[in-house]
Design a protein around this motif. Structure first.
Motif, PDB file in Angstrom:
ATOM      1  N   UNK A   1      31.665  26.932   3.368  1.00  0.00           N
ATOM      2  CA  UNK A   1      32.304  27.334   2.175  1.00  0.00           C
ATOM      3  C   UNK A   1      30.585  27.576   0.846  1.00  0.00           C
ATOM      4  N   UNK A   2      30.280  26.359   0.363  1.00  0.00           N
ATOM      5  CA  UNK A   2      29.001  26.651  -0.372  1.00  0.00           C
ATOM      6  C   UNK A   2      28.450  28.030  -0.273  1.00  0.00           C
TER       7      UNK A   2
ATOM      8  N   UNK B   1      37.921  28.284   5.515  1.00  0.00           N
ATOM      9  CA  UNK B   1      38.398  27.089   4.180  1.00  0.00           C
ATOM     10  C   UNK B   1      39.118  26.332   4.752  1.00  0.00           C
ATOM     11  N   UNK B   2      38.729  25.218   4.439  1.00  0.00           N
ATOM     12  CA  UNK B   2      38.907  23.948   5.978  1.00  0.00           C
ATOM     13  C   UNK B   2      40.882  23.851   5.091  1.00  0.00           C
ATOM     14  N   UNK B   3      40.930  23.573   4.096  1.00  0.00           N
ATOM     15  CA  UNK B   3      42.476  23.740   3.555  1.00  0.00           C
ATOM     16  C   UNK B   3      43.003  24.712   4.239  1.00  0.00           C
TER      17      UNK B   3
ATOM     18  N   UNK C   1      47.079  32.166  -0.007  1.00  0.00           N
ATOM     19  CA  UNK C   1      46.436  32.828  -0.718  1.00  0.00           C
ATOM     20  C   UNK C   1      45.891  33.204  -2.055  1.00  0.00           C
ATOM     21  N   UNK C   2      45.979  31.607  -2.558  1.00  0.00           N
ATOM     22  CA  UNK C   2      46.319  30.732  -4.019  1.00  0.00           C
ATOM     23  C   UNK C   2      44.671  29.550  -3.367  1.00  0.00           C
ATOM     24  N   UNK C   3      44.484  29.049  -2.972  1.00  0.00           N
ATOM     25  CA  UNK C   3      43.120  28.500  -2.050  1.00  0.00           C
ATOM     26  C   UNK C   3      42.279  29.136  -2.770  1.00  0.00           C
ATOM     27  N   UNK C   4      41.384  29.666  -1.941  1.00  0.00           N
ATOM     28  CA  UNK C   4      40.485  30.216  -2.411  1.00  0.00           C
ATOM     29  C   UNK C   4      39.674  30.117  -4.283  1.00  0.00           C
TER      30      UNK C   4
ATOM     31  N   UNK D   1      35.085  37.732   5.506  1.00  0.00           N
ATOM     32  CA  UNK D   1      33.782  36.636   5.203  1.00  0.00           C
ATOM     33  C   UNK D   1      34.474  36.063   6.848  1.00  0.00           C
ATOM     34  N   UNK D   2      33.065  35.990   7.798  1.00  0.00           N
ATOM     35  CA  UNK D   2      33.329  34.642   8.754  1.00  0.00           C
ATOM     36  C   UNK D   2      34.070  34.028   9.069  1.00  0.00           C
ATOM     37  N   UNK D   3      35.126  33.293   9.642  1.00  0.00           N
ATOM     38  CA  UNK D   3      35.617  32.045  10.039  1.00  0.00           C
ATOM     39  C   UNK D   3      34.326  30.424   9.327  1.00  0.00           C
TER      40      UNK D   3
END
Length: 356
Positions: A335-336, A33-35, A60-63, A329-331
């Motif tokens: 994200x899509x 995730x970029x964020x 934790x909340x970002x996804x 999940x891989x880095x």
């Protein structure tokens, strides 16, 4: 009982009927995730991010802000426990975690003791409490720890390993020392997870990332026995609700029936085992979590959808399935692709459950 708007994940772990299969992902708050990468840059280092209550809550909340996931998992690291034992955790750029003082000498091993989670690991408990408040009853919060064997691998090797020579030598040549490390680690993991439950975690997961490197006999002696000890020591109820536990041994499919017998509510599967066959082996003794190959997420969205449906169809419209990846999940995941995955799991599983 505290209010919970979406308890599908907890009901699935209890093997109760659900309208759809809940989904979350191991390492869902992370570098894909970029964020997350922006927050990580602000934190200064990975450890600083783990130890900053506000930032750990943020990532934790970002996804969950992006995807309609059915559970949140605490952002932390399994190696916080041995770090609190004084082994000196640090992260070498491009090389992963290392310990300054790995356990090699007998006197060091004999002096090992479990940390007080509400003292040395207070920052984790503060993060759990803060995340729980921020979730405000939207979805359950999962706490976690490494298994005693997996923690011991890092504590003895000092880093990740390709052959586990140091720890396997100790296990075979000095099993007394090996069992001492594992016993202390088991006590530490039980105390750590129970402290997370007290702070607000509504389910807990034990990651046995390296159990699969052992022979069957060694797995039973050095990993499974201590997983069973951890599960037996966990707080089972909090806030008027059962607190379920999940155990996950990567590479543990050969021992699935034995893992299912240790008392946990759920068993995680990696991607190497057909989940339908796994269900046939364990029946309704435990819920199963998994088990899409994380690399499927590099394929086009229609392939992601097809493979997600394959997992769902293999399990069938039975109670007791939590959809997840077969490992973290891989880095590098787009994200899509996660959008395609979560949407497919919710849509296709609703059809399955409605038709049953």
């Amino acid at each position: 009982m505290s209010r919970l708007e979406n308890d599908t994940f907890l009901r699935a772990l209890a093997r109760q009927p659900v309208d759809y299969t809940p989904v979350w992902m191991m390492r869902q708050a992370g570098r894909y995730l970029p964020e997350y990468r922006e927050t990580r840059a602000r934190a200064g280092s990975f450890l600083d991010l783990c130890k900053n209550t506000d930032l750990a809550c943020e990532v934790t909340l970002q996804p969950l802000a992006r995807y309609p996931l059915d559970a949140a998992i605490l952002f932390s690291d399994i190696l916080t426990v041995p770090d609190a034992m004084g082994l000196g955790l640090y992260f070498a750029e491009g090389e992963g975690p290392r310990f300054e003082r790995p356990l090699r000498e007998e006197w060091e091993i004999r002096n090992l003791s479990a940390p007080d989670p509400n003292v040395e690991l207070r920052y984790v408990m503060d993060a759990v409490s803060e995340i729980r408040r921020a979730l405000n009853g939207s979805v359950p919060l999962i706490g976690f720890a490494g298994s005693p064997w997996t923690l011991a691998c890092y504590m003895v090797e000092g880093r990740s390993s390709s052959d586990y020579r140091q720890i396997k030598t100790m296990a075979y040549a000095r099993p007394d020392l090996m069992h001492h490390i594992l016993s202390v680690a088991a006590d530490a993991v039980v105390a750590y997870l129970n402290a997370q439950i007290e702070a607000g975690a509504q389910a807990v997961m034990v990651f046995d990332s390296w159990g699969g490197v052992l022979s069957e006999a060694a797995y039973r002696e050095f990993s499974l026995a201590y997983l069973e000890r951890v599960v037996a020591g966990l707080t089972r109820e909090r806030e008027g609700r059962r607190v379920p536990s999940i155990v996950f041994t990567k590479g543990g499919g050969l021992w699935l029936e034995s893992i299912a017998a240790i008392g946990s509510d759920g068993v995680g599967l990696d991607w190497t085992m057909d989940i339908g066959r796994a269900r046939a082996l364990v029946g309704d003794r435990v819920a199963l979590q998994g088990n899409l190959d994380p690399n499927v997420l590099f394929a086009p969205p229609e392939v992601v959808a097809r493979e997600a449906c394959r997992v769902l169809d293999a399990f069938g419209p039975h109670p007791g399935h939590v959809f997840n990846l077969g490992h973290g999940i891989s880095q590098f995941t787009p994200p899509e692709s996660v959008d395609a995955l979560v949407e497919t799991v919710h849509r296709h599983s609703r059809r399955l459950h409605a038709a049953s």
